[in-house]
Scaffold this motif. Structure first.
Motif, PDB file in Angstrom:
ATOM      1  N   MET A 166      46.487 -54.718  29.592  1.00  0.00           N
ATOM      2  CA  MET A 166      45.336 -54.301  28.658  1.00  0.00           C
ATOM      3  C   MET A 166      44.200 -54.076  29.607  1.00  0.00           C
ATOM      4  O   MET A 166      43.927 -54.819  30.378  1.00  0.00           O
ATOM      5  CB  MET A 166      45.292 -55.256  27.655  1.00  0.00           C
ATOM      6  N   ILE A 167      43.542 -53.060  29.118  1.00  0.00           N
ATOM      7  CA  ILE A 167      42.174 -52.574  29.933  1.00  0.00           C
ATOM      8  C   ILE A 167      41.177 -53.343  28.867  1.00  0.00           C
ATOM      9  O   ILE A 167      41.028 -52.888  27.750  1.00  0.00           O
ATOM     10  CB  ILE A 167      41.784 -51.037  30.003  1.00  0.00           C
ATOM     11  N   GLU A 168      40.557 -54.284  29.205  1.00  0.00           N
ATOM     12  CA  GLU A 168      39.694 -55.175  28.657  1.00  0.00           C
ATOM     13  C   GLU A 168      38.224 -54.452  28.441  1.00  0.00           C
ATOM     14  O   GLU A 168      37.595 -54.663  27.334  1.00  0.00           O
ATOM     15  CB  GLU A 168      39.542 -56.571  29.199  1.00  0.00           C
ATOM     16  N   THR A 169      37.630 -53.703  29.565  1.00  0.00           N
ATOM     17  CA  THR A 169      36.591 -53.184  29.538  1.00  0.00           C
ATOM     18  C   THR A 169      36.625 -51.695  29.773  1.00  0.00           C
ATOM     19  O   THR A 169      36.176 -51.237  30.734  1.00  0.00           O
ATOM     20  CB  THR A 169      35.597 -54.195  30.586  1.00  0.00           C
ATOM     21  N   SER A 174      42.317 -43.971  27.782  1.00  0.00           N
ATOM     22  CA  SER A 174      41.172 -44.839  27.969  1.00  0.00           C
ATOM     23  C   SER A 174      41.096 -44.834  29.547  1.00  0.00           C
ATOM     24  O   SER A 174      42.152 -44.679  30.161  1.00  0.00           O
ATOM     25  CB  SER A 174      41.277 -46.182  27.398  1.00  0.00           C
ATOM     26  N   GLY A 205      39.394 -47.471  32.761  1.00  0.00           N
ATOM     27  CA  GLY A 205      38.745 -48.546  32.706  1.00  0.00           C
ATOM     28  C   GLY A 205      37.803 -48.538  33.568  1.00  0.00           C
ATOM     29  O   GLY A 205      37.574 -47.623  34.620  1.00  0.00           O
ATOM     30  N   SER A 229      49.349 -48.648  30.049  1.00  0.00           N
ATOM     31  CA  SER A 229      48.362 -48.576  31.020  1.00  0.00           C
ATOM     32  C   SER A 229      48.811 -48.565  32.630  1.00  0.00           C
ATOM     33  O   SER A 229      50.240 -49.036  32.885  1.00  0.00           O
ATOM     34  CB  SER A 229      48.029 -50.314  31.003  1.00  0.00           C
TER      35      SER A 229
END
Length: 238
Positions: A1-4, A42, A44, A185
């Protein structure tokens, strides 16, 4: 997962590409109607480290010391993700590209090496890479770095091909394999070579894709809505 995530949003049709030119297969006809609700993607926020910070200078192999005396090297971790939201919508091909920018003195860095470089036939899991004494990415046994550190991928899915080594615009292409499409991702690593006089570096990140819906292909790309500075141009260091 891309957290930011640096940016997240729907892909947008590339209006500059005629419908016929955006087709990559035999199903080259389409209604020309605009496509709505394209896949959400998304990008990152890059993570960057100076390579010298990973190692004990006294233990560096001679080839690595030689290269580090000539230029600065930065390890950049990049990420993007693809999330088609409709059963009849797929991403058949996508490209994540990085454009390294000139600084105010006219200096421009280059991509010294990229990973993954070329993956064609199988899903790889729990892959660990490190840097060889030549400052090239090297896959190693899990938990063992060639000179003291390792970077882990949980999974690498085909088909992936990287380009732009030695240039200022490296990129990764993701191609659907048989029975699958481009999704989830994606993690990438870039080794950037820069002049020691280059104290600040910016880069422009971009995603483009071929989206297929009900047999119709259309070129699309990431285009953040913005009122101020371009959110996809980031400072890597400095």
């Amino acid at each position: 997962m891309i957290e930011t995530p640096l940016w997240e949003g729907e892909l947008e049709p590339d209006d500059t590409v005629p419908p016929a030119a955006s087709q990559r297969g035999p199903e080259s006809t389409g209604s020309g109607a605009p496509m709505r609700n394209l896949p959400v993607v998304s990008i990152g926020r890059p993570e960057v480290w100076n390579v010298v910070d990973f190692f004990d200078a006294g233990a560096l192999p001679a080839p690595m010391r030689s290269k580090l005396s000539e230029a600065d090297f930065y390890l950049v971790r990049l990420a993007c993700s693809f999330r088609p939201e409709h059963d009849n919508t797929e991403i058949e091909w996508a490209r994540f590209s990085v454009s390294l920018q000139r600084d105010e003195a006219g200096l421009i860095p280059s991509a010294f090496d990229l990973h993954p470089l070329f993956v064609t036939s199988e899903v790889k899991r729990n892959v660990t890479i490190s840097l060889a004494p030549t400052l090239k990415f090297l896959e190693v046994e899990a938990g063992i770095g060639s000179v003291g550190f390792g970077i882990e991928y949980q999974e690498i899915q085909p088909i992936i091909s990287a380009s732009g080594a030695g240039e200022s615009e490296p990129a990764w292409d993701f191609q659907a394999a048989k029975g699958t499409h481009v999704h989830g991702s994606k993690w990438m690593h870039l080794l950037v070579r820069a002049s020691p006089a280059m104290t600040t570096c910016h880069a422009r990140l971009e995603l483009s894709a071929d989206v297929v819906r009900s047999g119709l292909r259309i070129a699309a790309f990431s285009r953040p809505r913005q009122t101020m500075a371009d959110p996809l141009t980031v400072r890597l260091w400095g």
